[in-house]
Enzyme design. Structure first.
Site, PDB file in Angstrom:
ATOM      1  N   ASP A  91     -11.353   9.172  13.001  1.00 46.05           N
ATOM      2  CA  ASP A  91     -11.349   8.794  11.588  1.00 46.05           C
ATOM      3  C   ASP A  91     -11.849   7.368  11.399  1.00 46.05           C
ATOM      4  O   ASP A  91     -11.198   6.547  10.755  1.00 46.05           O
ATOM      5  CB  ASP A  91      -9.952   8.978  10.994  1.00 46.05           C
ATOM      6  CG  ASP A  91      -9.991   9.181   9.478  1.00 46.05           C
ATOM      7  OD1 ASP A  91     -11.095   9.381   8.944  1.00 46.05           O
ATOM      8  OD2 ASP A  91      -8.925   9.127   8.839  1.00 46.05           O
ATOM      9  N   LYS A 110       5.150   0.278   8.030  1.00 45.91           N
ATOM     10  CA  LYS A 110       4.709   1.515   7.397  1.00 45.91           C
ATOM     11  C   LYS A 110       5.890   2.476   7.409  1.00 45.91           C
ATOM     12  O   LYS A 110       6.382   2.841   8.476  1.00 45.91           O
ATOM     13  CB  LYS A 110       3.526   2.099   8.164  1.00 45.91           C
ATOM     14  CG  LYS A 110       2.992   3.370   7.560  1.00 45.91           C
ATOM     15  CD  LYS A 110       1.587   3.651   8.061  1.00 45.91           C
ATOM     16  CE  LYS A 110       1.558   4.892   8.907  1.00 45.91           C
ATOM     17  NZ  LYS A 110       0.254   5.146   9.492  1.00 45.91           N
ATOM     18  N   GLY A 117       0.840  -1.194   0.000  1.00 44.08           N
ATOM     19  CA  GLY A 117       0.000   0.000   0.000  1.00 44.08           C
ATOM     20  C   GLY A 117       0.867   1.232   0.000  1.00 44.08           C
ATOM     21  O   GLY A 117       2.033   1.174   0.367  1.00 44.08           O
ATOM     22  N   GLY A 131       0.789   5.871  -0.039  1.00 48.11           N
ATOM     23  CA  GLY A 131       0.078   7.137  -0.051  1.00 48.11           C
ATOM     24  C   GLY A 131       1.072   8.247  -0.280  1.00 48.11           C
ATOM     25  O   GLY A 131       2.224   7.993  -0.609  1.00 48.11           O
ATOM     26  N   VAL A 132       0.627   9.480  -0.105  1.00 51.04           N
ATOM     27  CA  VAL A 132       1.488  10.622  -0.371  1.00 51.04           C
ATOM     28  C   VAL A 132       2.749  10.573   0.481  1.00 51.04           C
ATOM     29  O   VAL A 132       3.851  10.784   0.007  1.00 51.04           O
ATOM     30  CB  VAL A 132       0.739  11.930  -0.115  1.00 51.04           C
ATOM     31  CG1 VAL A 132       1.712  13.088   0.002  1.00 51.04           C
ATOM     32  CG2 VAL A 132      -0.250  12.197  -1.219  1.00 51.04           C
ATOM     33  N   SER A 133       2.575  10.285   1.764  1.00 49.45           N
ATOM     34  CA  SER A 133       3.751  10.365   2.622  1.00 49.45           C
ATOM     35  C   SER A 133       4.107   9.040   3.273  1.00 49.45           C
ATOM     36  O   SER A 133       4.934   9.002   4.164  1.00 49.45           O
ATOM     37  CB  SER A 133       3.532  11.437   3.691  1.00 49.45           C
ATOM     38  OG  SER A 133       2.370  11.134   4.419  1.00 49.45           O
ATOM     39  N   ALA A 134       3.484   7.967   2.868  1.00 53.31           N
ATOM     40  CA  ALA A 134       3.808   6.686   3.490  1.00 53.31           C
ATOM     41  C   ALA A 134       3.659   5.531   2.509  1.00 53.31           C
ATOM     42  O   ALA A 134       2.844   5.571   1.601  1.00 53.31           O
ATOM     43  CB  ALA A 134       2.909   6.443   4.695  1.00 53.31           C
ATOM     44  N   VAL A 141       3.427   1.183   2.704  1.00 54.04           N
ATOM     45  CA  VAL A 141       3.328   0.041   3.607  1.00 54.04           C
ATOM     46  C   VAL A 141       3.896  -1.191   2.905  1.00 54.04           C
ATOM     47  O   VAL A 141       3.567  -1.462   1.753  1.00 54.04           O
ATOM     48  CB  VAL A 141       1.871  -0.220   4.031  1.00 54.04           C
ATOM     49  CG1 VAL A 141       1.808  -1.363   5.028  1.00 54.04           C
ATOM     50  CG2 VAL A 141       1.254   1.030   4.612  1.00 54.04           C
TER      51      VAL A 141
END
Lengths: 334, 506
Positions: B141, B47, B24, B26-29, B31
């Site tokens: 969240d 992560k 996985g 995302g912008v800043s991570a 996994v």
């Protein structure tokens, strides 16, 4: 009739007293029979939780100031805080968290408009040494760390920690490999150096030599990215604070400091570069630059100007642009 | 208690782990699935959070690490340990083989899960919430994307990137004593947000999580959160949620389902349970503990049922992630506060693909590139005027390469903008549709209708505004693109002249 058989509700002071007795029991009889100990521990956990809900309120009720005052008074009358801190490693995770929150809250409770927690700590300063040493024990570091941060809300206590040997320990705790603990230590370190302005200014001028030697070599020149990033940010925040202006002038008059900051300006990390710029600009803006500073700036003038002209923040930042323009002007005029 | 868990000490250096593959990002991570070599190659998820990216505020990261270190509950994803590797933070966590519920739903149950499975999931999450709330934590969240599943049916709540503790005093408010039980900053993901979170001046508490829990229930039931087909604008959401009732949500979802296939039937207990969570007044929403006693969870089946009926059909996380990649998804564009699981992150803002475009327009990154481009352009024309001594020549060659790269980037940006524009238009149509439907409901008095009409006009106007803005932006982009191409042409000509000159002189 019904009321006759109901046990009298315990007062907040009762809760504290019972907790103290249980702590003493647990402390002394750690090796007693398992079943007995379990039972006492369960009771202890319940007591700590009850204290928490008196102090913070719960889903049904807001905290009552009278009850909080009673509890606080009883708590500091006996040596409960010491017992609780010493016994913390023996508690389970949930009880440790509750205890930490109780201790945090008590620092802010006033009795007859006095913060009696502060008085207690002043008379028991060794407890702060104990809390600082918590960073050496992974299991309790975060709990002791959180308590410590609450204790240094009191100015006199912060002064004690700043001026004690403990201050040197932070330079190592901040760089522990375990991120949770290292970042907790650096949060406390930052709090110590920013919270009580006059105390910090006094500490920095008195301890200038060793402190900045450590700060430069261990933090600003650390091989660890996050240590450098946090340190250079903290340095900027500290030096830019008006109460530290004397320290700032001294810092920006040193050639060695300038060299360290210029190296940070060259980092690949944008965040570090920008924070380093906020310190670097002070060297340039200094109207009484020592000759050796001027000569370093002149020698590197072209490189500096090139670096600065390419230098941009991610977001538009007028202040930054203005500062940059000023710095470029100063350097070009040297 | 954690003494058990602590017996295994995970090493704090990157060399002790072997990264297997990405599951996985995302912008800043990112996994990874990984193994821990000193621990008999035990499987873990790592992560890797890029601390250099602007969104990764260090204080937030510290708060997340601390929350994960101090929470201990079977339904909460705990970190084994965390440490920094250059400018990345590695968080070592248990590997949850089946991924997030969001990814399970989107790959196999696009119209939602069957009710017995929903009950199992929600019950586990309520246990986690009950624990969190009892600790004074607000998750902030809750959504299917943050619910992770292991292959044995273990269900855990993850992602404490935005969670906060009501016991922790915030530095900004540290001067006052007891004001720390409310938060005023915006956090969470808009479609799941409770009204009082959106109206963030009011302040909110643990009941905001109950709202998001209710929305998550609907998400599991229908495959996506209610109203997720509407564009994501804070002001728009504000007005809509202020009159969102369950019937609306239900009817609307039912309507959509009608279009696709038969209407879904849910039990009365389920509807009631969800309705209670979605009460406008936070104080009327039940606590997590109270919800656990709701009849809906009475005959809840065991996790085995979930394994047999849901997980068996689901491909593994890595397969799903690969599929996405092949299908041309851009996992890199995804938003990530960071959960342990993968494809989810793309859809942080729900299954409405419009949002992916929005993320490409995320202000921080592209803008920077464009700014640089503009500057290069100016420098370039300057260069040309000042004519070519040797040094300038070399420089401009380097820049030429740069420019070519940027031009390619532009080319990909423009079509995106165009598609964004058309998708906006599409959405406007949909909103009008929904609003027309709302407005026509019988049994409503004139005033309400009038009010709604006013609102409707407001929405249309604000959408029109957005479309216009984007149009303008598009124009600007195209202009810049043209300029860049021209500059590039000039350079090409120049360099070929150079070459010819070089040839002729030699």
């Amino acid at each position: 009739m019904k009321g006759l058989f109901k046990s009298k509700p315990r007062t907040p002071a009762d809760v504290v007293r019972q907790m103290r007795d249980l702590l003493i029991y647990v402390d002394l009889n750690w090796n007693s029979q398992e079943a007995k100990r379990e039972e006492k521990m369960a009771e202890l956990n319940k007591n700590i939780r009850e204290m928490k809900s008196i102090l913070y309120g719960n889903s049904e009720a807001e905290p009552l100031s009278e009850a909080c005052a009673q509890l606080t008074q009883e708590f500091f009358k006996g040596n409960t805080l010491r017992l609780l801190i010493v016994c913390l490693p023996k508690l389970n995770l949930e009880a440790r968290k509750d205890a930490t929150q109780v201790v945090a809250n008590l620092q802010r409770q006033q009795v007859h408009s006095r913060l009696i927690a502060s008085d207690y700590l002043e008379a028991n300063k060794d407890l702060l040494d104990l809390l600082v040493s918590g960073y050496e024990n992974m299991d309790i570091a975060l709990h002791y760390g959180a308590m410590l941060r609450e204790c240094i809300r009191h100015q006199s206590i912060a002064r004690y920690v700043l001026e004690s040997e403990n201050m040197r320990k932070f330079f190592n705790s901040i760089q522990l490999p375990n991120f949770d603990i290292a970042s907790d230590a650096s949060a406390t370190f930052k709090e110590l150096l920013t919270r009580h302005k006059s105390t910090v200014a006094e500490f920095l001028s008195k301890n200038y030599d060793w402190f900045f030697k450590e700060f430069n070599s261990k933090l600003l020149e650390s091989p660890n990215y996050i240590t450098r990033r946090q340190a250079v940010k903290l340095l900027g925040d500290t030096l830019l604070d008006r109460s530290n202006s004397a320290v700032m002038v001294r810092y920006v008059s040193s050639k060695d400091n300038l060299m360290i900051l210029m190296n940070l300006l060259r980092e690949t990390s944008k965040n570090i570069q920008i924070e380093a710029f906020h310190v670097f600009k002070l060297f340039v803006a200094n109207q009484n630059k020592p000759q050796e500073i001027v000569s370093i700036l002149v020698t590197n003038r072209n490189k500096l100007l090139r670096l600065l002209s390419d230098f941009k923040t991610d977001k538009e930042d007028e202040q930054f642009e203005a500062d940059k323009a000023q710095v470029i002007k100063e350097i070009a005029a040297l | 208690m954690t003494e058990e868990g602590r017996k295994i000490t995970y090493p704090l250096d990157s060399g002790s782990y072997r990264l297997l593959y990405e599951v996985g990002s995302g912008v800043s991570a990112v996994v990874y699935k990984a193994t821990c070599l000193p621990l008999n190659s035990a499987v873990v998820a790592i992560k890797a959070i890029d601390l250099e990216r602007s969104r990764a505020n260090l204080d937030d990261v510290r708060r997340e690490a601390k929350a994960m270190a101090l929470l201990s509950h079977p339904n909460i994803l705990q970190a084994h340990c965390s440490f920094t590797v250059n400018s990345h933070l590695w968080v070592v966590m248990p590997f949850m083989a089946a991924g997030s519920l969001h990814s399970i739903i989107s790959s196999l149950f696009p119209d939602g899960l069957p009710e017995p499975s929903i009950a199992i999931v929600l019950k586990e999450i309520l246990h986690a919430l009950s624990y969190l709330h009892d600790q004074g934590h607000i998750h902030r969240d809750i959504k299917a994307g943050n619910i992770l599943v292991d292959s044995d049916g273990t269900i855990k709540l993850a992602d404490f990137g935005v969670s906060a503790s009501i016991y922790e005093s915030h530095p900004s408010s540290s001067s006052t004593s007891s004001s720390s039980s409310f938060f005023n900053d915006m956090a969470g993901t808009p479609y799941w947000m409770a009204p009082e979170v959106i109206h963030s001046h009011v302040g909110y508490g643990i009941k905001a999580d109950i709202w998001s829990f209710g929305i998550t229930a609907l998400e599991l039931a229908h495959g996506r959160p209610p109203l997720s087909h509407l564009p994501l604008s804070k002001s728009l959401m504000m007005r809509i949620t202020s009159r969102l009732r369950l019937e609306d949500a239900h009817e609307q979802c039912a309507k959509e389902n009608d279009k696709k296939k038969k209407k879904k039937k849910f039990s009365k207990a389920f509807k009631e349970m969800v309705a209670s969570c979605l009460s406008q007044d936070p104080s009327k929403r039940p606590s997590a503990d109270k919800l656990l006693r709701h009849p809906f969870f009475k005959n809840c089946k065991s996790p085995d049922y979930f394994v047999k009926n849901v997980l068996q059909a689901v491909p593994t996380v890595e397969e799903r992630f690969k599929e996405r990649r092949i299908a041309g998804g851009h996992p890199d564009e995804a938003d990530s506060g960071g959960s342990a699981s993968p494809p989810v992150k793309n859809r942080r803002v729900s299954g409405w693909n419009f949002n992916e475009d929005v993320f490409k327009l995320d202000p921080v990154y592209p803008e920077e590139i464009e700014d640089k481009c503009a500057i290069k352009c100016i420098q370039l024309s300057g260069d040309e005027l000042s004519n070519g001594d040797q040094e300038g020549n070399e420089e401009s060659k380097v820049e030429e390469e740069d420019l070519a790269k940027k031009a390619i980037l532009k080319e990909s940006l423009v079509p995106n903008l165009v598609s964004l524009l058309s998708s906006l238009e599409l959405q406007r149509g949909m909103v009008m549709d929904v609003l027309a439907h709302c407005g026509c409901k019988d049994g409503q008095d004139e005033k309400v209708r009038e009010q709604r009409e006013q609102q409707l006009l407001g929405y249309v106007r604000s959408l029109q505004q957005t479309v216009d803005d984007l149009n303008l932006q598009l124009q600007r982009e195209m202009k810049r693109n043209r300029e860049l191409e021209e500059a590039l042409d000039r350079l090409r000509r120049k360099s070929s002249e150079e070459q010819q000159r070089a040839i002729s002189t030699s």
